[in-house]
Design a protein around this motif. Structure first.
Motif, PDB file in Angstrom:
ATOM      1  N   ALA A 360      45.082  36.580  40.052  1.00 54.44           N
ATOM      2  CA  ALA A 360      45.984  37.731  40.172  1.00 54.44           C
ATOM      3  C   ALA A 360      46.907  37.849  38.971  1.00 54.44           C
ATOM      4  CB  ALA A 360      46.799  37.627  41.449  1.00 54.44           C
ATOM      5  N   GLU A 361      47.494  36.730  38.554  1.00 51.29           N
ATOM      6  CA  GLU A 361      48.418  36.780  37.419  1.00 51.29           C
ATOM      7  C   GLU A 361      47.704  37.191  36.137  1.00 51.29           C
ATOM      8  OE1 GLU A 361      51.774  33.435  38.242  1.00 51.29           O
ATOM      9  OE2 GLU A 361      49.696  32.749  38.407  1.00 51.29           O
ATOM     10  N   THR A 364      46.503  41.102  36.271  1.00 54.55           N
ATOM     11  CA  THR A 364      47.539  42.139  36.317  1.00 54.55           C
ATOM     12  C   THR A 364      48.536  42.058  35.162  1.00 54.55           C
ATOM     13  OG1 THR A 364      48.933  40.762  37.767  1.00 54.55           O
ATOM     14  CG2 THR A 364      47.381  42.272  38.834  1.00 54.55           C
ATOM     15  N   ARG A 368      51.980  44.968  35.047  1.00 52.19           N
ATOM     16  CA  ARG A 368      53.072  44.399  35.847  1.00 52.19           C
ATOM     17  C   ARG A 368      54.098  45.454  36.250  1.00 52.19           C
ATOM     18  NH1 ARG A 368      51.413  39.654  37.680  1.00 52.19           N
ATOM     19  NH2 ARG A 368      53.413  38.575  37.581  1.00 52.19           N
ATOM     20  N   LEU A 371      53.653  47.240  39.724  1.00 50.79           N
ATOM     21  CA  LEU A 371      53.535  46.438  40.947  1.00 50.79           C
ATOM     22  C   LEU A 371      54.849  46.231  41.676  1.00 50.79           C
ATOM     23  CD1 LEU A 371      51.046  43.765  39.554  1.00 50.79           C
ATOM     24  CD2 LEU A 371      50.534  45.854  40.823  1.00 50.79           C
ATOM     25  N   VAL A 377      57.818  42.379  40.612  1.00 50.34           N
ATOM     26  CA  VAL A 377      56.422  42.349  41.043  1.00 50.34           C
ATOM     27  C   VAL A 377      56.393  41.987  42.521  1.00 50.34           C
ATOM     28  CG1 VAL A 377      54.167  41.245  40.774  1.00 50.34           C
ATOM     29  CG2 VAL A 377      55.577  41.710  38.759  1.00 50.34           C
ATOM     30  N   PRO A 379      54.612  40.749  45.688  1.00 47.51           N
ATOM     31  CA  PRO A 379      53.389  39.970  45.955  1.00 47.51           C
ATOM     32  C   PRO A 379      52.333  40.763  46.707  1.00 47.51           C
ATOM     33  CG  PRO A 379      55.339  38.636  46.364  1.00 47.51           C
ATOM     34  CD  PRO A 379      55.827  40.035  46.116  1.00 47.51           C
ATOM     35  N   ARG A 381      51.727  44.023  46.610  1.00 47.00           N
ATOM     36  CA  ARG A 381      51.058  44.957  45.713  1.00 47.00           C
ATOM     37  C   ARG A 381      50.136  44.226  44.740  1.00 47.00           C
ATOM     38  NH1 ARG A 381      55.263  49.639  43.660  1.00 47.00           N
ATOM     39  NH2 ARG A 381      56.106  50.246  45.696  1.00 47.00           N
ATOM     40  N   SER A 382      50.609  43.096  44.227  1.00 46.55           N
ATOM     41  CA  SER A 382      49.793  42.306  43.307  1.00 46.55           C
ATOM     42  C   SER A 382      48.506  41.848  43.987  1.00 46.55           C
ATOM     43  CB  SER A 382      50.578  41.095  42.799  1.00 46.55           C
ATOM     44  OG  SER A 382      49.775  40.284  41.973  1.00 46.55           O
ATOM     45  N   ARG A 383      48.638  41.377  45.223  1.00 45.95           N
ATOM     46  CA  ARG A 383      47.464  40.899  45.966  1.00 45.95           C
ATOM     47  C   ARG A 383      46.485  42.038  46.242  1.00 45.95           C
ATOM     48  NH1 ARG A 383      50.066  38.771  49.581  1.00 45.95           N
ATOM     49  NH2 ARG A 383      50.014  40.434  51.137  1.00 45.95           N
ATOM     50  N   THR A 386      44.766  43.139  42.983  1.00 42.03           N
ATOM     51  CA  THR A 386      43.782  42.155  42.531  1.00 42.03           C
ATOM     52  C   THR A 386      42.557  42.140  43.430  1.00 42.03           C
ATOM     53  OG1 THR A 386      45.606  40.802  41.688  1.00 42.03           O
ATOM     54  CG2 THR A 386      43.447  39.752  41.855  1.00 42.03           C
ATOM     55  N   ARG A 419      41.133  42.947  33.727  1.00 41.00           N
ATOM     56  CA  ARG A 419      42.465  43.214  33.174  1.00 41.00           C
ATOM     57  C   ARG A 419      42.413  44.367  32.178  1.00 41.00           C
ATOM     58  NH1 ARG A 419      44.555  38.284  30.529  1.00 41.00           N
ATOM     59  NH2 ARG A 419      43.555  39.050  28.650  1.00 41.00           N
TER      60      ARG A 419
END
Length: 511
Positions: A360-361, A364, A368, A371, A377, A379, A381-383, A386, A419
């Motif tokens: 994920a890191e 994205t 960033r 998100l 950021v 979590p 939205r990041s999840r 991804t 990415r």
């Protein structure tokens, strides 16, 4: 190829019943391989088949959970006895182990600059020996030069020279040609054949099946962490080899992959008179909406530097880059991203991944700001973001939080491509995008890059790999810093290779 006809000789390396697990993941299950003196033995399989795990066991970096290893008929050294392992096996690892802040000589003789801790290091002698080792491959570099200032190809030869200078009778070459152009590959293969005549055995790991047939005596196939088949290369056709790797017949589409029929629109990327001293000069070309263009050339052609310049990694001395008619500030990666340029870099390990971070890191990093509010950021939205990319790129990972270092090379490359696509770029610059991935992953990644053009964007594939270039609508060829030829679809391998080698073919009209 006498090695394959003399199986009674004591193997230089033999693995039987090897098993290795990492938590719930079965990395190897009762795998085996036998390498005979003086042979070049290929090990092939899809990403995640267990090849890298086998290398870690054969070099003493990891300890098997079960099974046995032997060298020259004797049990393998005790785990942790580094000196004993080095005396039995040398390895050029897929991921570079060259230390950029050390000199060429320090890298070649790392850990063995002096025969005794009590004796002073004779640097003049070491510089001379390092220069001679590299000269054997036609690589002319100052041994006192910092390794980080070398090209990717030069660093690869530093690694190869270090491994072969150890004098071992068994050498593992793990994707050694991934960063070499045609001339570099020819030099390496010549050295391998020379050492093979002296009795040195090689385990050659490659995703380029053409190289397997060109160089190797026998081939072993792994699939899903298990041994599938070992056979003389001359007795295993390409279709049978691919079927052994994948577990299903090679499709006609894979054998005859060509670019989709696309109708190009307006110019999305315009490069006009671009010059980077020492790399290329007066470079001009366009890439239109709905179009995939190849920028082909060897390591010395300047093509990679040109692609990196378009993506903001270098500032050209003169010339102009435009995206959709607007100038892009050179040498500025954020400006290139803002203009709508995405990049798949040449070396995923050095340029593409933060290996200590999660999928994920990594996936994205370029988005960033999307998100969460005010630079945060979230979590969730990041999840969610991804997970969509994992599905879209068919990334084999348990979840977004999986460390990217735990993925196979092909799945790591998919993260890098994910990415680059995360920003929905107008122009995607992909430098050797299928570097070091298996047959099916290569097909998938190139198809996904083509889809970006099908959806109205534009793609520039920078490569000297013919398979990469076959998906392009047209190809621009560079040689020694200049555009020397251009080909519309339907070019032959011979035409394109001749142009990349400096025997210029026909120029197509700029469109």
């Amino acid at each position: 190829m006498t090695a394959a006809r003399e199986p009674s000789r004591v193997p230089v390396a033999e693995a039987t019943g090897l098993s290795k697990r990492y938590g719930a993941t079965v990395a190897l299950h009762e795998a085996r391989i036998t390498v005979l003196p003086g042979e070049t033995h290929a090990l092939v399989g899809r990403n995640g088949a267990g090849k890298s795990t086998l290398v870690s066991l054969l070099t003493g970096l990891q300890k098997p959970d079960a099974g046995a290893l032997a060298f020259h008929g004797e049990p393998a050294p005790a785990f942790g006895d580094t000196a004993a392992w080095r005396s039995r096996v040398a390895c050029v690892h897929q991921r570079s182990t060259v230390l950029p802040d050390l000199t060429v000589t320090e890298n070649v003789f790392l850990g063995r600059q002096s025969p005794s801790p009590l004796r002073p290091i004779r640097w003049r002698e070491l510089h001379r020996r390092a220069g001679e080792l590299l000269a054997a491959y036609g690589v002319d570099v100052d041994p006192t030069r910092r390794a980080g200032d070398l090209t990717v190809e030069q660093r690869q030869f530093v690694e190869i020279a270090r491994a072969l200078s150890l004098g071992s009778a068994f050498v593992i070459l793990d994707e050694p040609t991934a960063k070499l152009d045609a001339r570099g590959i020819e030099r390496l293969f010549g050295k391998v054949r020379e050492l093979r005549r002296q009795g040195v055995a090689f385990l050659f790991i490659s995703h380029h099946l053409r190289e397997v047939y060109e160089l190797c005596d026998r081939v072993t196939v792994y699939r899903d962490a298990r041994h599938v088949v070992t056979a003389p290369v001359s007795e295993l056709g390409r279709s049978a080899l691919v079927e052994a790797m994948t577990g299903e017949p090679e499709s006609a589409a894979a054998r005859n992959r060509t670019a989709s029929v696309r109708t190009p629109g307006r110019a999305l990327l315009s490069v006009d008179g671009l010059t980077l001293p020492g790399a290329y000069r007066d470079l001009s070309f366009t890439v239109r909406a709905g179009e995939v263009v190849g920028l082909a050339g060897s390591a010395s052609s300047g093509a990679v530097r040109a692609g990196e310049t378009v993506a903001g990694l270098h500032r050209a001395g003169s010339g102009r880059i435009e995206v959709a008619g607007r100038a892009v500030r050179g040498g500025d990666v954020p400006a290139a991203l803002e203009a709508g340029i995405g990049l798949v870099p040449e070396d995923r390990h050095l340029q593409g991944l933060v290996t200590g971070r999660s999928v994920a890191e990594n996936a994205t990093l370029t988005v960033r700001g999307r998100l969460g509010p005010f630079g945060t950021v979230l979590p969730s939205r990041s999840r969610e973001f991804t997970e969509r990319m994992i599905e879209d790129l068919d990334i084999a990972a348990p979840g977004p939080g999986t460390p990217v270092a735990a993925l196979s090379g092909g799945n790591q490359q998919k993260v890098v491509v994910a990415r680059a696509l995360a920003t929905d770029p107008r122009v995607l610059v992909a430098i050797r995008p299928a570097n070091g991935v298996d047959v099916r992953s290569k097909e998938f990644l190139l198809g996904r890059i083509g889809r970006a053009a099908d959806e109205g964007g534009a793609a520039l594939i920078v490569s000297d790999e013919l398979d990469d270039l076959r998906v392009c609508d047209r190809v621009v060829v560079m040689f020694h810093g200049r555009v020397v030829a251009g080909f519309a679809g339907g070019w032959s391998d011979g035409q394109l290779v001749a142009a990349m080698e400096g025997m210029a073919g026909p120029r197509e009209e700029e469109r």
